[in-house]
Design a protein around this motif. Structure first.
Motif, PDB file in Angstrom:
ATOM      1  N   THR A 111       0.847  -1.206   0.000  1.00  0.00           N
ATOM      2  CA  THR A 111       0.000   0.000   0.000  1.00  0.00           C
ATOM      3  C   THR A 111       0.877   1.249   0.000  1.00  0.00           C
ATOM      4  O   THR A 111       0.588   2.231  -0.695  1.00  0.00           O
ATOM      5  CB  THR A 111      -0.893   0.029   1.266  1.00  0.00           C
ATOM      6  N   CYS A 112       1.952   1.203   0.787  1.00  0.00           N
ATOM      7  CA  CYS A 112       2.837   2.369   0.862  1.00  0.00           C
ATOM      8  C   CYS A 112       3.507   2.624  -0.473  1.00  0.00           C
ATOM      9  O   CYS A 112       3.627   3.779  -0.905  1.00  0.00           O
ATOM     10  CB  CYS A 112       3.874   2.182   1.968  1.00  0.00           C
ATOM     11  N   ARG A 113       3.927   1.546  -1.145  1.00  0.00           N
ATOM     12  CA  ARG A 113       4.532   1.724  -2.480  1.00  0.00           C
ATOM     13  C   ARG A 113       3.529   2.382  -3.431  1.00  0.00           C
ATOM     14  O   ARG A 113       3.878   3.273  -4.203  1.00  0.00           O
ATOM     15  CB  ARG A 113       5.002   0.380  -3.035  1.00  0.00           C
ATOM     16  N   GLU A 114       2.258   1.950  -3.343  1.00  0.00           N
ATOM     17  CA  GLU A 114       1.229   2.542  -4.213  1.00  0.00           C
ATOM     18  C   GLU A 114       1.011   4.019  -3.881  1.00  0.00           C
ATOM     19  O   GLU A 114       0.851   4.856  -4.767  1.00  0.00           O
ATOM     20  CB  GLU A 114      -0.093   1.772  -4.075  1.00  0.00           C
ATOM     21  N   ILE A 120       2.147  10.887  -3.013  1.00  0.00           N
ATOM     22  CA  ILE A 120       1.747  11.406  -1.699  1.00  0.00           C
ATOM     23  C   ILE A 120       2.946  11.825  -0.824  1.00  0.00           C
ATOM     24  O   ILE A 120       2.792  12.505   0.192  1.00  0.00           O
ATOM     25  CB  ILE A 120       0.916  10.312  -0.963  1.00  0.00           C
ATOM     26  N   GLU A 121       4.140  11.410  -1.279  1.00  0.00           N
ATOM     27  CA  GLU A 121       5.315  11.508  -0.406  1.00  0.00           C
ATOM     28  C   GLU A 121       5.587  12.917   0.113  1.00  0.00           C
ATOM     29  O   GLU A 121       5.861  13.124   1.296  1.00  0.00           O
ATOM     30  CB  GLU A 121       6.529  10.995  -1.178  1.00  0.00           C
ATOM     31  N   GLU A 122       5.478  13.883  -0.809  1.00  0.00           N
ATOM     32  CA  GLU A 122       5.830  15.245  -0.432  1.00  0.00           C
ATOM     33  C   GLU A 122       4.902  15.788   0.652  1.00  0.00           C
ATOM     34  O   GLU A 122       5.332  16.446   1.606  1.00  0.00           O
ATOM     35  CB  GLU A 122       5.766  16.128  -1.674  1.00  0.00           C
ATOM     36  N   ARG A 123       3.600  15.458   0.511  1.00  0.00           N
ATOM     37  CA  ARG A 123       2.647  15.931   1.512  1.00  0.00           C
ATOM     38  C   ARG A 123       2.925  15.268   2.875  1.00  0.00           C
ATOM     39  O   ARG A 123       2.889  15.919   3.911  1.00  0.00           O
ATOM     40  CB  ARG A 123       1.207  15.631   1.078  1.00  0.00           C
ATOM     41  N   VAL A 124       3.208  13.967   2.839  1.00  0.00           N
ATOM     42  CA  VAL A 124       3.506  13.258   4.088  1.00  0.00           C
ATOM     43  C   VAL A 124       4.712  13.889   4.763  1.00  0.00           C
ATOM     44  O   VAL A 124       4.698  14.188   5.960  1.00  0.00           O
ATOM     45  CB  VAL A 124       3.730  11.748   3.819  1.00  0.00           C
ATOM     46  N   VAL A 131       8.235   9.625   6.713  1.00  0.00           N
ATOM     47  CA  VAL A 131       8.365   9.060   5.371  1.00  0.00           C
ATOM     48  C   VAL A 131       7.159   8.136   5.188  1.00  0.00           C
ATOM     49  O   VAL A 131       6.523   7.740   6.172  1.00  0.00           O
ATOM     50  CB  VAL A 131       9.687   8.263   5.201  1.00  0.00           C
ATOM     51  N   VAL A 132       6.827   7.818   3.938  1.00  0.00           N
ATOM     52  CA  VAL A 132       5.694   6.903   3.712  1.00  0.00           C
ATOM     53  C   VAL A 132       6.192   5.495   4.010  1.00  0.00           C
ATOM     54  O   VAL A 132       7.030   4.951   3.288  1.00  0.00           O
ATOM     55  CB  VAL A 132       5.195   6.994   2.250  1.00  0.00           C
ATOM     56  N   ASP A 133       5.728   4.918   5.108  1.00  0.00           N
ATOM     57  CA  ASP A 133       6.218   3.587   5.493  1.00  0.00           C
ATOM     58  C   ASP A 133       5.133   2.862   6.280  1.00  0.00           C
ATOM     59  O   ASP A 133       4.325   3.483   6.985  1.00  0.00           O
ATOM     60  CB  ASP A 133       7.487   3.721   6.349  1.00  0.00           C
ATOM     61  N   ALA A 134       5.170   1.526   6.166  1.00  0.00           N
ATOM     62  CA  ALA A 134       4.196   0.681   6.865  1.00  0.00           C
ATOM     63  C   ALA A 134       4.330   0.778   8.388  1.00  0.00           C
ATOM     64  O   ALA A 134       3.432   0.351   9.133  1.00  0.00           O
ATOM     65  CB  ALA A 134       4.390  -0.772   6.432  1.00  0.00           C
ATOM     66  N   LEU A 204      -6.216  12.202   5.083  1.00  0.00           N
ATOM     67  CA  LEU A 204      -7.368  11.366   5.470  1.00  0.00           C
ATOM     68  C   LEU A 204      -8.111  10.900   4.222  1.00  0.00           C
ATOM     69  O   LEU A 204      -8.494   9.733   4.118  1.00  0.00           O
ATOM     70  CB  LEU A 204      -8.326  12.137   6.386  1.00  0.00           C
ATOM     71  N   ARG A 205      -8.254  11.818   3.259  1.00  0.00           N
ATOM     72  CA  ARG A 205      -8.938  11.452   2.012  1.00  0.00           C
ATOM     73  C   ARG A 205      -8.126  10.411   1.239  1.00  0.00           C
ATOM     74  O   ARG A 205      -8.668   9.420   0.768  1.00  0.00           O
ATOM     75  CB  ARG A 205      -9.139  12.699   1.136  1.00  0.00           C
ATOM     76  N   ALA A 206      -6.815  10.656   1.150  1.00  0.00           N
ATOM     77  CA  ALA A 206      -5.963   9.744   0.365  1.00  0.00           C
ATOM     78  C   ALA A 206      -6.002   8.325   0.942  1.00  0.00           C
ATOM     79  O   ALA A 206      -5.963   7.342   0.211  1.00  0.00           O
ATOM     80  CB  ALA A 206      -4.535  10.270   0.334  1.00  0.00           C
ATOM     81  N   LEU A 207      -6.096   8.233   2.280  1.00  0.00           N
ATOM     82  CA  LEU A 207      -6.105   6.895   2.901  1.00  0.00           C
ATOM     83  C   LEU A 207      -7.532   6.412   3.194  1.00  0.00           C
ATOM     84  O   LEU A 207      -7.707   5.352   3.774  1.00  0.00           O
ATOM     85  CB  LEU A 207      -5.262   6.891   4.183  1.00  0.00           C
ATOM     86  N   ARG A 208      -8.518   7.211   2.797  1.00  0.00           N
ATOM     87  CA  ARG A 208      -9.940   6.893   2.996  1.00  0.00           C
ATOM     88  C   ARG A 208     -10.263   6.616   4.464  1.00  0.00           C
ATOM     89  O   ARG A 208     -10.853   5.603   4.826  1.00  0.00           O
ATOM     90  CB  ARG A 208     -10.349   5.710   2.098  1.00  0.00           C
TER      91      ARG A 208
END
Ligand SMILES: Nc1ncnc2c1ncn2[C@@H]1O[C@H](COP(=O)(O)OP(=O)(O)O)[C@@H](O)[C@H]1O
Ligand SMILES: O=P(O)(O)OC[C@H](O)CO
Length: 499
Positions: A111-114, A120-124, A131-134, A204-208
């Motif tokens: 999911t994080c790779r997707e 999404i990385e920059e916003r995170v 960082v975007v990570d599980a 929140l929207r991106a991750l539903r």
């Protein structure tokens, strides 16, 4: 004077602890229980929230009993917890809808790779400092909503509550009256804007994630509600919450920019205080909330290493080449040098600053003369080299941010630092002093300080800083060329395990 004790709950990855502190920050009673681990699939790690709750109650009662004090003498409860671990429960029954997904769990790596591919990385990075990570809670919560039958629609109807372990314990302690967390725990969800101090609507929207599942975010020190008097025999206010690494930062009194602590338990987590500035890392460290007091946020840079003491556990339980963790000290000391043997403990990939989930562990440089001692020494040495990687990244980030003073000496704690050889080698490799405090239960102490400050048991942050006591200072003593040779060997070993 009544009400002079503070009860700290330290709910960790492998055990739940409760410690009762007096006004001087001395330990007067403790309780501890190992926590059952569940590994349902390769790379998955879960805890049963009911175990967490039962164990927490049991250790609190144990600590109060051991101290021989009345519950009416306890001024406040402070909670500190394993961070990121995700619980989702029903608001009307308080029952979890699934086991807790533990911070170490890698099930959402894809999911994080997707999410990264979706940009999404920059916003995170910019909003949450992560960082975007599980590792973080966001994708774990999304997984629960997507995989537990009926969870998404129940959540959309406001029937479910999400929380990290602190929130879940708070909910249970207050009899379902309070759904809240503190800013440090919120900062580990990958959903919280640590500058604005609000949940981030775009993430929140991106991750539903429906906003109705989220807890209210409060300061670390202040009112979180009152523990049900049925539980301990008195109505005790809950006045402090912080994630365990942030609590250790407070327990180590790292209140000034440049002050840092590193905790060596299962993993290793190093935090450096950067004051009231959000310092964006250029070296893949995390920016996180160190603490929020009176609405003012203090930030930290954090380096998270997934395997530190866990490598020693592996020598004992996996390889069976030692009987106890304590034996490692003599084995390492008896060798004059590592003789070219390195262990890279990338059992579950590499954390900061590499963030390489596909790297795997290796022992390199073995010869016919290599024995158990070499492997043991290499495991202990790996903890120091991994810390050096973090220190180098932190030093560079702080210089780029022109933070006055830079990085000072390192205050250490956690189960591994009873090992004098580890502390000395750490000082040698970092080439800076390593300070071990008199009270090594810094995590629980930090939670007690947060709660005790709000209760008036402890006067102020400067008073807390004044109470910090050094037990032993380890000075660096390695010749520069020897240090460079050892570090070069480590760097080469890491290159060879990178995916
Ligand atoms: N003398 C020692 N030398 C090296 N490692 C040790 C020693 N004693 C304990 N450890 C390691 O410390 C870790 C336990 O530390 P602790 O802070 O209790 O961990 P956690 O809070 O993550 O459960 C274990 O992984 C253990 O292998
Ligand atoms: O419970 P610990 O001490 O292993 O700490 C876990 C960390 O909070 C994970 O981020």
């Amino acid at each position: 004077m009544s009400r002079q004790y503070v009860l700290a709950i330290d709910q960790g990855t492998t055990s739940s602890r409760a410690i009762l502190f007096d006004r001087e920050g001395r330990i007067v009673g403790t309780g501890q229980k190992e926590l059952r681990q569940h590994f349902p699939k390769d790379g998955w790690v879960e805890h049963d929230p009911e175990d967490i709750w039962r164990d927490t109650l049991a250790v609190c009662r144990q600590a109060i009993h051991a101290a021989g004090v009345a519950a009416t003498d306890i001024a406040a409860i402070g909670i500190t917890n394993q961070r990121e671990t995700t619980v989702l429960w029903e608001r009307d029954t308080g029952s979890p809808v699934h086991n807790a997904i533990v911070w170490q769990d890698r099930r959402t790596a894809e999911t994080c790779r997707e999410l990264v591919a979706d940009g999404i990385e920059e916003r995170v990075r910019g909003r949450t400092g992560l960082v975007v990570d599980a590792y973080f809670s966001g994708t774990k919560l999304a997984w629960l909503l997507d995989h537990v039958p009926g969870a998404r629609s129940a959540a959309e109807h406001g029937a479910l509550a999400f929380g990290t372990v602190d929130s879940f314990l708070l909910w249970r302690l207050t009899g379902g009256r309070v759904h809240a967390t503190d800013a440090t725990n919120a900062s580990r969800t990958m959903l919280f804007d640590i500058v604005e101090q609000t949940w981030d609507e775009e993430l929140l929207r991106a991750l539903r994630i429906p906003p109705s599942v989220l807890p209210e975010v409060r300061d670390c020190s202040g009112s979180f509600g009152i523990a049900d008097p049925e539980l301990f025999g008195a109505a005790i206010p809950i006045l402090g919450i912080a994630g365990d690494q942030q609590a250790a930062t407070i327990g180590q009194a790292c209140f000034l920019p440049g002050m840092s602590k590193s905790t060596y338990g299962t993993g290793c987590f190093m935090l450096v205080n950067t004051g009231e500035r959000f310092v964006a890392s250029r070296n893949r460290l995390l920016t996180t909330v160190a603490y929020r007091l009176d609405g003012r946020t203090t930030y930290a840079l954090e380096g998270s290493i997934f395997v530190a003491g866990a490598a020693v556990q592996w020598l004992r339980d996996g390889l069976g080449i030692i009987r106890s963790a304590a034996e490692t000290e003599e084995l390492a000391r008896d060798l004059p040098d590592n003789e070219g043997v390195y262990l890279v403990p990338a059992f579950t990939g590499l954390g900061a600053p590499h963030w390489d989930p596909d790297a795997r562990g290796a022992i390199l440089g073995l010869t016919r003369d290599s024995g158990v001692a070499h492997i043991v020494r290499a495991a202990l040495e790996s903890v120091a080299y991994q810390t050096l990687d973090l220190v180098d990244a932190m030093t560079a980030d702080m210089a780029a941010a022109t933070l006055d003073g830079g990085l000072g000496g390192l205050r250490v704690d956690g189960g591994m630092v009873v090992n004098d050889w580890v502390c000395q080698f750490l000082a040698d490799i970092l080439n800076r002093p390593v300070e071990r405090p008199a009270v090594v239960e810094t995590t629980a102490l930090g939670a007690a300080y947060l709660a005790g400050l709000a209760a008036g048991v402890y006067a102020s942050l400067p008073a807390v800083a004044g109470a910090w006591r050094l037990e032993r200072r380890f000075e660096p003593g390695l010749a520069p060329e020897q240090r460079e040779r050892l570090v070069a060997g480590w760097r080469q070993a890491v290159r060879r395990v990178r995916s």
